[in-house]
Design an enzyme around this catalytic site. Structure first.
Site: not given
Ligand code: F6R
Ligand code: MG
Ligand code: MG
Length: 371
Positions: A12, A53-54, A95, A104, A234, A237-239, A271, A353
């Site tokens: 991402d 978003d990845d 990010q 490497g 944090y 997540k690790d998608d 989140r 986490y």
């Molecule tokens: C979950 C994710 C979103 C963000 C949320 C708050 O993996 O990416 O749910 O955690 O939108 O994002 P920020 O802190 O960037 O405003």
């Molecule tokens: Mg994102």
């Molecule tokens: Mg993602």
């Protein structure tokens, strides 16, 4: 016999808008880099996709796994896409690139990676899965169903070349240990571990000794990178992503995608802090909207021909998965109604986490002894 390596590397590097999807300019920039690497002979083939978003780089090449050249190419591509993301002021630009310079091997640097080298068969169907708003353990349930559950995979019952089952490589991602378990003999031991999906994660699946396939070549591989363990805080997540080979002694295409008929519960969503259903979607719906979700999965199918990734088939773009999507919507409603209460919100150990500990810190000094 030709050996080919398939590497699926994702990051991402900026969302549009918020954390919902990937802007087309980022995909174009990634295509440029991939195309150049193909012209230069480093890649045999590639596809650029997105899961929410990845940004997803699917590459085939002859360099084997853990190749510095291939990992370096992915890193440079993510860096170039980050520049575009910064210019457009996309959300969370860069990010997942957690370190300043590539050293490497891309593992442990932020991006997620699933790669395997294998001998290309006469027909080599490959199914690639990409998830958004969840974690590597989200693949435990479907990978178990595909390779070990006779109620899912008819081939385990009726195909003599699959009848002996498969070997599972399971990682304890917290203690950094691994164990190999043979199924069906050790099925209950496997489930004892992988049911705890935030700790034990299926990393690879191998054929048994009795299979006509080379037993050291994986038939499935899953990304297991945890951003928190690298960043110490944090960062989303690790998608995860996964590669699954199919047919002729392996689960059929329909057996590989069958587990997703159930929108089972996964951790992630808003989140990275909530349990919710995983929704199988076509590429055009690969964006996380409602409550930053629900968590979604896409499946891109290919036939490999001399290393070329012939595709892409958008496998969940099918009315056969409409019911799963509808059910996912209903489960999303039900879970959402719990608001901040568990089990919609993750259990406390998992909230470690997320950003919650920073909130709890504020209350620390106010706690008094109970009688
Ligand atoms: C979950 C994710 C979103 C963000 C949320 C708050 O993996 O990416 O749910 O955690 O939108 O994002 P920020 O802190 O960037 O405003
Ligand atoms: Mg994102
Ligand atoms: Mg993602």
């Amino acid at each position: 016999m030709e050996k080919i390596t398939v590497s699926l590397i994702k990051a991402d590097v900026g969302g549009f808008p918020g954390h919902s999807t990937v802007h087309s300019d980022l995909k174009e920039k990634a295509e440029e880099h991939m195309e150049k690497a193909k012209k230069d002979g480093l890649l045999v083939d590639y596809h650029v996709l997105n899961a929410g978003d990845d940004l997803e780089l699917l590459m085939s090449h002859r360099k084997g796994v853990d190749s510095g050249e291939i990992h370096g190419l992915a890193w440079e591509t993510f860096e170039a896409a980050t520049e575009v993301a910064k210019e457009l002021k996309l959300h969370g630009a860069g990010q997942d690139l957690l370190v300043d310079a590539f050293s490497g091997n891309i593992r442990g640097m932020g991006p997620g990676i699933a790669e395997m080298e294998f001998t290309e068969r006469g027909s080599e169907p490959l199914i690639t899965f990409m998830m958004d708003k969840t974690e590597p353990g989200a693949f435990n349930y479907p990978i178990y169903k595909i390779f070990a559950d006779p109620f899912n995979t008819a081939g385990l019952v009726v195909d003599p070349t699959m009848h002996d089952g498969f070997v599972f490589e399971v990682w304890d991602i917290k203690a950094k240990k691994k164990v190999f378990l043979k199924c069906p003999e050790e099925l209950y031991a496997l489930l004892a571990l992988i049911g705890a999906k935030s700790k034990y994660v299926i990393k690879r699946v191998f054929p048994k000794d009795t299979s006509p396939l080379p037993k050291e070549e994986p038939v499935a591989v899953i990304s297991t990178e945890k951003l928190f363990f690298t960043a110490g805080k944090y960062v989303g997540k690790d998608d995860p992503v996964a590669l699954v080979r199919s047919q002729s002694g392996l689960p059929a295409l329909g057996e590989v995608i069958e587990p997703f008929a159930l929108p089972y519960l996964v951790s992630g969503w808003m989140r990275g802090s909530h349990n919710g259903p995983i929704m199988p979607v076509p590429f055009r719906y690969s964006q996380c909207t409602r409550f930053d979700g629900p968590p979604r999965v896409i499946a891109a199918g290919f036939q490999i021909s001399h290393g070329r990734l012939v595709g892409t088939a958008d496998l969940f773009d099918d009315p056969a998965y409409d019911l799963a999507r509808k059910k996912a919507g209903e489960i999303a409603d039900y879970m959402r109604a719990h608001g901040p209460f568990e089990p919609h919100r993750l259990p406390v150990e998992e909230m470690e986490y997320t950003t919650l500990p920073n909130v709890l810190k504020k209350l620390e000094g106010r706690f008094e002894k109970t009688e």
